[in-house]
Motif scaffolding. Structure first.
Motif, short mmCIF file in Angstrom:
data_model
loop_
_atom_site.label_atom_id
_atom_site.label_comp_id
_atom_site.label_asym_id
_atom_site.label_seq_id
_atom_site.Cartn_x
_atom_site.Cartn_y
_atom_site.Cartn_z
N ARG A 32 0.83 -1.21 0.00
CA ARG A 32 0.00 0.00 0.00
C ARG A 32 0.87 1.27 0.00
O ARG A 32 2.03 1.23 0.39
CB ARG A 32 -0.91 0.00 1.22
N LYS A 81 -7.74 5.82 4.88
CA LYS A 81 -8.56 4.61 5.01
C LYS A 81 -7.72 3.50 5.63
O LYS A 81 -6.69 3.10 5.08
CB LYS A 81 -9.10 4.17 3.65
N CYS A 82 -8.16 3.01 6.77
CA CYS A 82 -7.48 1.94 7.49
C CYS A 82 -8.20 0.62 7.25
O CYS A 82 -9.43 0.59 7.12
CB CYS A 82 -7.44 2.23 8.98
N HIS A 83 -7.44 -0.47 7.20
CA HIS A 83 -7.99 -1.79 6.91
C HIS A 83 -7.76 -2.75 8.07
O HIS A 83 -6.74 -2.67 8.76
CB HIS A 83 -7.35 -2.37 5.65
N THR A 121 -12.98 -1.81 7.02
CA THR A 121 -12.28 -0.54 6.88
C THR A 121 -12.87 0.51 7.82
O THR A 121 -14.01 0.39 8.28
CB THR A 121 -12.35 0.02 5.45
N THR A 145 -3.40 -5.49 8.59
CA THR A 145 -3.93 -4.15 8.72
C THR A 145 -3.14 -3.24 7.80
O THR A 145 -1.94 -3.22 7.82
CB THR A 145 -3.80 -3.65 10.16
N THR A 148 -8.69 -3.40 -0.18
CA THR A 148 -9.21 -4.32 0.81
C THR A 148 -8.15 -5.36 1.11
O THR A 148 -7.23 -5.58 0.35
CB THR A 148 -10.47 -5.04 0.31
N SER A 149 -8.27 -6.00 2.26
CA SER A 149 -7.31 -7.02 2.63
C SER A 149 -7.98 -8.10 3.44
O SER A 149 -9.06 -7.91 3.98
CB SER A 149 -6.14 -6.41 3.42
#
Length: 403
Positions: free
Chosen positions: A230, A245-247, A296, A366, A379-380
């Protein structure tokens, strides 16, 4: 061909009549997993005489008192020698390859009447670009001495971070070292893992030169990563706003999801999803409630200032599990050019099995992505957690490379 590195503690002590266990760690390439593993002793002329190997060979002198267990899914193999005699002392190799001159690491074994208390090595596994957490055991809880994390290089230990605020250049923005309450224990978080992070580490209290009761950690970074790489940098302008944006694992249950600001080996909480906002940024930071994408959460920073520049972490925590991902914010005075975020397609993870232990280790997916204006992210999927193994060892390591 055999490739990459193999490493392990380079000192081991045993008692006469007792036993020792030695663990070697290797890169989990297909060639390494399938090739011959061996344990040999260096004799006169520099020849290394095979004691045991995975081909089924065991020397006559060691029949019934030596074993070798290969755990290819973990990238480790373990050698145990019992009924030790003083004549067993000497230089050994643990290695991989069709000959005893291929990929190997040296070990100096001493055998005495009283070997004392042996340390243990904890195995931690993480994915490239992911993160890991290490819990270091309690020391002297009343001591004001610094806690440290260092990488073992032959006979010395290279300082990576300590609780006095030092962080090596190689780990700027991606490691934190924090005490855990009054027990004297402390926690190490490392993210944005790199291939070169693999190796043997120590966490301890006081001086680096002191090897009393060392806690050894073997960190393995799997290079066959399923994690997307990322963006790590985000540019904003003074007075403007931006989104991060955190995953996290959409199926995971986390007690806290947060954004923190990293500086000098620690990360100060700025905001969490339970409603906490640090007073330093009240009115300027919030959660974007319109982001309904599973796995997210989006943090909006507004009224940007020059002093907002620096490192930030997305984080998600559940008990001893903590996943983090870094991002560096750059602030410009003039309007920056338009920024278009990268889009990633999730890759289905491949489950990994590992030896078990009572000390937890974590792998993280993350991540974070960012945009200016409309938020579009990646996305992850959270991978299975790998558990560590503990074995009796002593400090030190040796690196050997083969093209």
């Amino acid at each position: 061909p055999v490739s990459s590195t193999l490493y392990g503690p380079s000192f081991l002590a045993g008692e006469v009549g007792g036993s020792v266990t030695h663990q070697c760690f290797y890169s989990t390439t297909p060639a390494n997993r399938q090739d011959r593993k061996y344990w040999c002793k260096v004799v006169r002329g520099g020849v290394c005489s095979t004691i045991i190997s995975t081909t089924g060979y065991t020397s006559k002198e060691h029949q019934g008192r030596v074993s070798l267990q290969d755990i290819p899914q973990n990238g480790t193999f373990v050698v145990t020698m019992a009924k030790l005699a003083e004549s067993d002392a000497g230089i050994y190799r643990c290695g991989i390859g069709s000959t005893n001159r291929d990929l190997f690491a040296h070990l100096n074994l001493t055998v005495s009447a009283d070997a004392g208390t042996l340390g243990t090595t904890q195995l931690i596994q993480g994915e490239l670009h992911g993160s890991v957490m290490v819990l270091c055991p309690p020391g002297d809880s009343q001591s004001s001495e610094k806690r440290f994390w260092c990488k073992v290089v032959r006979l010395s230990c290279l300082l990576i971070a300590d609780t006095d605020g030092y962080v090596a250049r190689s780990h700027q923005g991606r490691i934190s070292i924090t005490p855990q309450g009054s027990s004297g224990a402390f926690k190490i978080l490392i993210n944005d893992l790199k291939k070169d992070d693999s190796g043997l580490y120590r966490c301890g209290t006081g001086k680096l030169s002191s090897w009393s009761s060392p806690h050894l950690v073997a960190l393995q970074v799997t290079t066959a990563s399923t994690l997307p790489r990322r963006p790590k940098f985000l540019t904003g302008t003074v007075g403007g706003s931006l989104s991060i944006k955190c995953h996290h694992d959409p199926k995971g249950s986390y007690e806290k999801k947060y954004l923190c600001r990293w500086k000098a080996g620690s990360c100060s909480l700025l905001l969490d999803l339970d409603g906490f906002v640090d007073k330093s940024c009240k009115g300027r930071v919030k959660i974007d409630s319109s982001d309904q994408e599973p796995g997210t959460y989006t943090v909006v920073l507004s009224q940007l200032r020059e002093e907002d520049a620096g490192w930030y972490w997305c984080g998600a925590r559940n008990g001893h599990t903590e996943h983090t991902a870094p991002l560096k914010l750059l602030i410009q005075k003039e309007t920056s050019s338009s920024h278009h975020p990268a889009t990633f397609t999730p890759v289905k993870p491949t489950p990994a099995s590992a030896a078990t232990s009572s000390t937890p280790s974590e792998r993280s997916t993350t991540g974070m992505s960012h945009t200016v204006g409309t938020t579009t992210g990646s996305t992850s999927t959270l991978l299975p957690t790998a558990s560590p193994s503990t074995f009796g060892t002593s400090p030190g390591e040796s690196y050997h490379k083969r093209s």
